[in-house]
Design a protein around this motif. Structure first.
Motif, PDB file in Angstrom:
ATOM      1  N   TRP A 128       0.829  -1.218   0.000  1.00 50.93           N
ATOM      2  CA  TRP A 128       0.000   0.000   0.000  1.00 50.93           C
ATOM      3  C   TRP A 128       0.858   1.261   0.000  1.00 50.93           C
ATOM      4  O   TRP A 128       0.508   2.270  -0.620  1.00 50.93           O
ATOM      5  CB  TRP A 128      -0.900  -0.027   1.235  1.00 50.93           C
ATOM      6  CG  TRP A 128      -1.486   1.281   1.654  1.00 50.93           C
ATOM      7  CD1 TRP A 128      -2.633   1.862   1.213  1.00 50.93           C
ATOM      8  CD2 TRP A 128      -0.928   2.197   2.619  1.00 50.93           C
ATOM      9  NE1 TRP A 128      -2.835   3.073   1.842  1.00 50.93           N
ATOM     10  CE2 TRP A 128      -1.802   3.293   2.705  1.00 50.93           C
ATOM     11  CE3 TRP A 128       0.215   2.174   3.418  1.00 50.93           C
ATOM     12  CZ2 TRP A 128      -1.562   4.371   3.565  1.00 50.93           C
ATOM     13  CZ3 TRP A 128       0.462   3.250   4.266  1.00 50.93           C
ATOM     14  CH2 TRP A 128      -0.425   4.333   4.329  1.00 50.93           C
TER      15      TRP A 128
ATOM     16  N   CYS B 249      -5.118   2.417   6.400  1.00 52.01           N
ATOM     17  CA  CYS B 249      -5.769   1.174   6.844  1.00 52.01           C
ATOM     18  C   CYS B 249      -6.985   1.420   7.729  1.00 52.01           C
ATOM     19  O   CYS B 249      -8.082   0.903   7.477  1.00 52.01           O
ATOM     20  CB  CYS B 249      -4.775   0.301   7.612  1.00 52.01           C
ATOM     21  SG  CYS B 249      -3.126   0.201   6.915  1.00 52.01           S
TER      22      CYS B 249
ATOM     23  N   MET C 212      -7.291  -5.083  -6.252  1.00 42.88           N
ATOM     24  CA  MET C 212      -6.671  -5.753  -5.104  1.00 42.88           C
ATOM     25  C   MET C 212      -6.674  -7.267  -5.386  1.00 42.88           C
ATOM     26  O   MET C 212      -7.451  -8.017  -4.800  1.00 42.88           O
ATOM     27  CB  MET C 212      -7.442  -5.440  -3.821  1.00 42.88           C
ATOM     28  CG  MET C 212      -7.518  -3.969  -3.469  1.00 42.88           C
ATOM     29  SD  MET C 212      -8.511  -3.668  -1.978  1.00 42.88           S
ATOM     30  CE  MET C 212      -7.511  -4.458  -0.706  1.00 42.88           C
TER      31      MET C 212
ATOM     32  N   HIS D 109      -2.856  -5.696  -1.056  1.00 42.60           N
ATOM     33  CA  HIS D 109      -3.196  -4.280  -0.894  1.00 42.60           C
ATOM     34  C   HIS D 109      -2.313  -3.410  -1.798  1.00 42.60           C
ATOM     35  O   HIS D 109      -1.755  -2.397  -1.373  1.00 42.60           O
ATOM     36  CB  HIS D 109      -3.081  -3.884   0.569  1.00 42.60           C
ATOM     37  CG  HIS D 109      -4.221  -4.399   1.399  1.00 42.60           C
ATOM     38  ND1 HIS D 109      -4.592  -5.723   1.393  1.00 42.60           N
ATOM     39  CD2 HIS D 109      -5.088  -3.777   2.247  1.00 42.60           C
ATOM     40  CE1 HIS D 109      -5.625  -5.901   2.199  1.00 42.60           C
ATOM     41  NE2 HIS D 109      -5.955  -4.725   2.717  1.00 42.60           N
TER      42      HIS D 109
END
Length: 584
Positions: free
Chosen positions: A100, A179, A297, A321
């Motif tokens: 991410w 997150c 994803m 992610h």
């Protein structure tokens, strides 16, 4: 209130001979918002300045604490301690937070183009300065925005605002779309509806911080370790696998025409990615159905543990992610200028992300030469362009475009015809909008001249039906011929995602793609090579030149410095080649 555009009729058409309209708002008084602490770019004349008032300065953003803890949110580093370096079934490591960290989601508040655009929009719409910071940070710095709202504060992006390192919510802001933001979005009555779009997600306040939910797709999570270590409680939330979560920010409308005082409020569809998907075959329940998460994803094959400590059971269908996208240009800029932008992510991680996204983009579309023949000294080539995504191509903010580069070479390798040649500065030869940003290129069904270019794009128009690149002055699209996804019915599409302009009456422009004919008068007999490329640009040249008119703003000046220094300006999605021969 339902956020939908009431009307969006066919756009004004402007060709290379037309006078066109100029962009509205040419630099009104900036008031208190001058973009001074909101970074952006500019080239210099050698004396530290340029003709537009830019200085060529680089941003000077501070590194934030990614391990922060707050009343409602915590930084991604808190999650990384358990959710990085997880072996999959093949022994490869899956790192959710690290994947991410080099995505545009993680860097949404450090995006220098966004910072520049906010500063320019505030100047051109001084009556909206107070609301712009709140509106724009809702999706780009959502944890800071939501915390400020919950604590009764006004989210601001001006001096001393959320992006200022002395602001108590700086860490929240600079952690981007993180997150504990996404995994706390509540499955309430407005999620996935127009009322829940445009950043109107809901994160509930918990009396006991240890009961803050961390929604996930598994029905029997063990929350003991997470509650004790980071004070979040993992709970089942089926909606985390639903496209409706993504719709919270990726269906987004703005007040049409800047909503002047006393005017009736209508809305302009800035981006409607979720609605485009919902009107495609990908939103179906059948075999063709795919959610946003399924593409962006991708699922890890086999079973794996979700955490590197605390036990647990292996899970199937774990999503990486990576948040795959197409903006390798911005990622390249972020990678190269990490220090200036305050990004504590290794270059190698950005490089891996860029390669992933490049491969992902190359699956987004296809160009095929279905027929190419020569008769009477005329080469006629038929192209089929296919959209292989679940939304329009390109989709998202209307700075993006896809164009066709068509080239004919003789036996010596010399070009005898070329349409859509891309220059090093990101401009396209022969494209009307790159020569004059107040105009735009028509949609073409037949191209027989080098100064005609097939470009798929959405062009904004103001209340006078003139081209504008100022979002808050847009009332409608004057052109939208972006490639439609499979299953999309352009005849019955809602107003806020309708096709606008000549593509609307082009029978060859339908769900799934477009067909174009190229007709070239050849200079002589012989063998010719025909090359067709489908090219993607996240930052259209004409659009960016309009932004650079405000280069005396720090944010715009700094962004221009970064943009000019970034070699990568476009990506080739797909290409096709064929050889044909002319014989008397």
């Amino acid at each position: 209130m339902l956020f939908s555009l009431v009307a969006c009729s066919d756009g004004v058409r402007v060709d290379s001979q037309a006078s066109g309209g100029t962009t509205s708002a040419d630099g009104a008084d900036t008031g208190d918002f001058d973009g001074g602490d909101v970074a952006g770019g500019g080239g210099t004349d050698g004396d530290g300045s340029d003709a537009d008032g830019g200085t060529g300065a680089l941003p000077e953003l501070a590194v934030h604490d990614a391990g922060f803890t707050g009343t409602y949110y915590s930084g991604a580093e808190q999650c990384a301690s358990c959710h990085d370096d997880l072996p999959d079934a093949s022994g490869n490591l899956v790192s959710m937070a690290s994947d991410w960290s080099s995505s545009m989601m993680a860097n949404s508040a450090r995006d220098p183009y966004w910072m520049a655009k906010v500063a320019a929009e505030a100047r051109r719409n001084p009556h909206l300065q107070d609301s712009l910071g709140d509106t724009c940070s809702r999706c780009h710095a959502p944890m800071a925005n939501d915390t400020a709202r919950k604590d009764g504060l006004t989210p601001s992006l001006g001096d001393g605002g959320l992006l200022d390192e002395d602001n108590p919510l700086f860490d929240h802001a600079m952690d981007g779309v993180s997150c504990t933001l996404c995994h706390q979005i509540d499955d309430d009555a407005v999620l996935g509806t127009p009322q829940g779009h445009s950043g109107n997600f809901n994160v509930l306040v918990q009396a006991n911080p240890a009961e803050r939910p961390a929604y996930g797709p598994y029905s029997d999570p063990n929350g003991v370790l997470m509650q004790s270590q980071v004070r979040f409680n993992p709970v089942f939330g089926a909606h985390m696998s639903d496209s409706a979560v993504c719709a919270s920010c990726h269906d987004l409308v703005t007040p049409a025409g800047g909503h002047q005082a006393g005017a009736a409020v209508t809305f302009f569809p800035e981006q409607m990615v979720f609605s485009e998907w919902r009107n495609s075959v990908y939103a179906s329940e059948g075999d063709s159905g795919r959610t946003c998460q399924a593409c962006h994803m991708p699922v890890v094959p086999g079973e794996m543990l979700l955490a590197n400590r605390g036990g647990g059971v292996p899970r199937e269908g774990v999503s990486r992610h990576t948040f795959l996208g197409a903006n390798t240009v911005m990622q390249s800029m972020l990678m190269t200028h990490r220090e200036s932008l305050g990004i504590a992510v290794p270059a190698a991680r950005f490089a891996e992300s860029i390669e992933r996204n490049r491969a992902f983009l190359q699956e987004a579309g296809e160009v095929e030469i279905t027929d190419s023949s020569i008769s009477g000294g005329i080469l006629e080539t038929h192209l089929v362009i296919r959209n292989q995504t679940g939304h329009k191509l390109p989709s998202g903010f209307p700075s993006r475009r896809v164009h066709v580069h068509f080239l004919v070479l003789n036996e010596a390798g010399d070009a005898v015809f070329e349409s859509g040649a891309l220059n090093d500065d990101g401009s396209i030869d022969g494209l009307v909008s790159d020569a004059d940003s107040s105009q735009y290129e028509l949609h073409h069904d037949l191209i027989d001249s080098p100064d005609q270019v097939q470009v798929y794009e959405a062009i904004m128009g103001d209340s006078a039906e003139q081209v504008t690149h100022t979002l808050m002055q847009a009332t409608r699209y004057v052109k939208d011929n972006r490639l439609l996804p499979s299953g999309f019915d352009k005849a019955s599409a809602p107003d806020d995602i309708m096709t606008v302009g000549q593509a609307n009456t082009d029978d060859n422009f339908q769900a799934g793609g477009d067909e174009i004919v190229y007709r070239v008068v050849l200079p002589a007999d012989g063998e010719y090579t025909v090359i067709a490329e489908l090219v993607y640009q996240p930052l259209a040249f004409g659009h960016i030149q309009d932004l650079f008119e405000d280069a005396d703003l720090d944010a715009v000046d700094r962004f221009r410095t970064l943009f000019d220094a970034t070699e990568l300006k476009a990506e080739v999605i797909d290409s096709a080649t064929i050889t044909v021969r002319q014989v008397q």
